[in-house]
Design an enzyme around this catalytic site. Structure first.
Site, PDB file in Angstrom:
ATOM      1  CB  THR A 193      -0.761   0.170   1.386  1.00 22.59           C
ATOM      2  OG1 THR A 193      -2.227  -0.970   1.102  1.00 22.59           O
ATOM      3  CG2 THR A 193      -2.032   1.475   1.830  1.00 22.59           C
ATOM      4  CB  VAL A 222     -13.119   0.500   4.235  1.00 19.24           C
ATOM      5  CG1 VAL A 222     -12.459   1.445   4.526  1.00 19.24           C
ATOM      6  CG2 VAL A 222     -14.522   0.099   3.168  1.00 19.24           C
ATOM      7  N   GLY A 247      -4.722  -2.775   8.526  1.00 17.00           N
ATOM      8  CA  GLY A 247      -5.857  -1.031   8.972  1.00 17.00           C
ATOM      9  C   GLY A 247      -6.168  -1.323  10.571  1.00 17.00           C
TER      10      GLY A 247
HETATM   11  C1  SD4 Z   1      -5.220  -2.054   4.846  1.00 15.24           C
HETATM   12  N1  SD4 Z   1      -3.465  -0.574   5.495  1.00 15.24           N
HETATM   13  O1  SD4 Z   1      -6.814  -2.087   4.213  1.00 15.24           O
HETATM   14  C2  SD4 Z   1      -3.457  -1.372   3.953  1.00 15.24           C
HETATM   15  C3  SD4 Z   1      -3.189  -2.720   3.813  1.00 15.24           C
HETATM   16  C4  SD4 Z   1      -2.127  -2.077   3.682  1.00 15.24           C
HETATM   17  O2  SD4 Z   1       0.755  -2.716   2.399  1.00 15.24           O
HETATM   18  O3  SD4 Z   1      -1.356  -1.149   3.909  1.00 15.24           O
HETATM   19  N2  SD4 Z   1      -1.399  -2.911   2.531  1.00 15.24           N
HETATM   20  O4  SD4 Z   1      -5.543  -2.116   5.436  1.00 15.24           O
END
Ligand code: SD4
Length: 333
Positions: A193, A222, A247
């Site tokens: 991400t 989400v 997340g």
């Molecule tokens: C999530 N923070 O949707 C994101 C995932 C993430 O690298 O950081 N992936 O939880």
């Protein structure tokens, strides 16, 4: 009580008139910030700081945008767009791994230097969610649009539906379907991400964050990435923070907002990231599964912070003519 009712009484127009009397033009964002905090020593060389190795490409685009006269918010948008458009990336953009029903759903947000924010969640078939988030910020009275409404808005703004499906993601999904195990545990080292914080030649700050979220998540899930205060927070008077990782654990601890608030109290970005990672650990101590979180921050002086829960988090920093990937320090050794 007295104060509250008095405050309610003050209308916008009387506040504006009062500001004019005091010589504070606080209706204009940047002036408002200067009026509150005064002009400190700000770094003005330009900075792009982003999560993971791929951040180096995003930083490149951000710095090019700055050299072409772009502001911090342009840097933040153009930078992460490079990763959204890279269909090899399995955690960002339409090339991202799908949810449990086989659909890739995207989350993104952006904040600018005058306190504005825009966000989209659960968005499908749109190549650049960060651009839609910026449009929400600049063209609507809202901060966040989700799902069908977000898509409808994107189309109304001239974007088109993109049916792209990554072969790699489809293959991985088919393999996952065999067992269909719902294990939303992020592989500790292999996720990407992109969260980015930027500073332009005026020393103004902005940030963005964009993701396809957890692979094989429940439909409609989400994460932290599009949530203002969790995956991203910017206060141009203080600093900016973003992050990556599981997340749910970041959402429970409002990491980006926490980091900015700690910096507001005078904490160095590095220390602020360390404190925020400890908070993530503590708040989520009920969890039995291992997870990863990596946080980044920059303050108004251009000082940087990076810290992760576990080994494996990398970040890219463009500053003073260099753009390099670094290994982040981490808590659980
Ligand atoms: C999530 N923070 O949707 C994101 C995932 C993430 O690298 O950081 N992936 O939880």
């Amino acid at each position: 009580m007295k104060n509250i009712s008095r405050r309610n009484f003050i209308t916008k127009s009387t506040a504006t008139a009062a500001a004019a009397t005091l010589g504070l033009s606080f209706i204009k964002g940047e002036n408002r910030i200067d009026a509150r905090f005064g002009k400190g020593k700000t770094f003005k060389g330009g900075i792009a700081l982003s999560t993971w190795d791929a951040g180096v490409e995003a930083n490149d685009a951000a710095m090019k945008t700055m050299k072409n006269g772009g502001k911090a918010v342009d840097m933040a948008e153009e930078g992460v767009k490079v990763i959204e458009a890279d269909f090899r990336n399995l955690s960002v953009g339409l090339g991202g791994l799908p949810d449990r029903e086989g659909n890739t759903t995207l989350d993104a947000c952006i904040m600018d230097s005058i306190g504005r924010a825009g966000s989209v969640c659960f968005l499908e078939k749109i190549k650049h969610p960060v651009t839609v988030a910026r449009m929400v910020m600049e063209r609507t009275p809202h901060v966040m649009l989700v799902g069908e409404g977000a898509q409808k808005f994107a189309l109304s703004q001239g974007m088109t539906l993109d049916e792209f499906k990554s072969e790699e993601a489809v293959k991985a999904y088919k393999e996952w379907l065999i067992k269909s195990e719902y294990k939303p545990i992020i592989n500790i080292e292999n996720h990407d991400t992109i969260g980015m914080v930027t500073m332009d030649t005026q020393g103004d700050l902005a940030g963005s964050c964009t993701t396809s979220g957890l692979a094989y998540k429940m439909r409609g899930r989400v994460g932290d990435s599009p949530i203002i205060g969790s995956g991203l927070y910017v206060d141009n008077a203080v600093g900016a923070a973003t992050g990556t990782g599981l997340g749910e654990t970041v959402l429970r601890s409002c990491s980006a907002f926490l980091i900015v608030e700690l910096m507001r109290q005078g904490m160095h970005p590095q220390k602020a990231c360390e404190e925020a990672v400890k908070r993530v650990r503590d708040i989520n101590s009920f969890m039995k599964e291992e997870f990863q979180v990596g946080l980044l921050a920059v303050n108004k002086k251009g000082e940087i912070g990076a810290y992760a829960l576990r080994e494996g988090f990398t970040y890219a920093l463009a500053k003073n003519g260099e753009n390099k990937v670094y290994k982040s320090d981490f808590l659980i050794k």
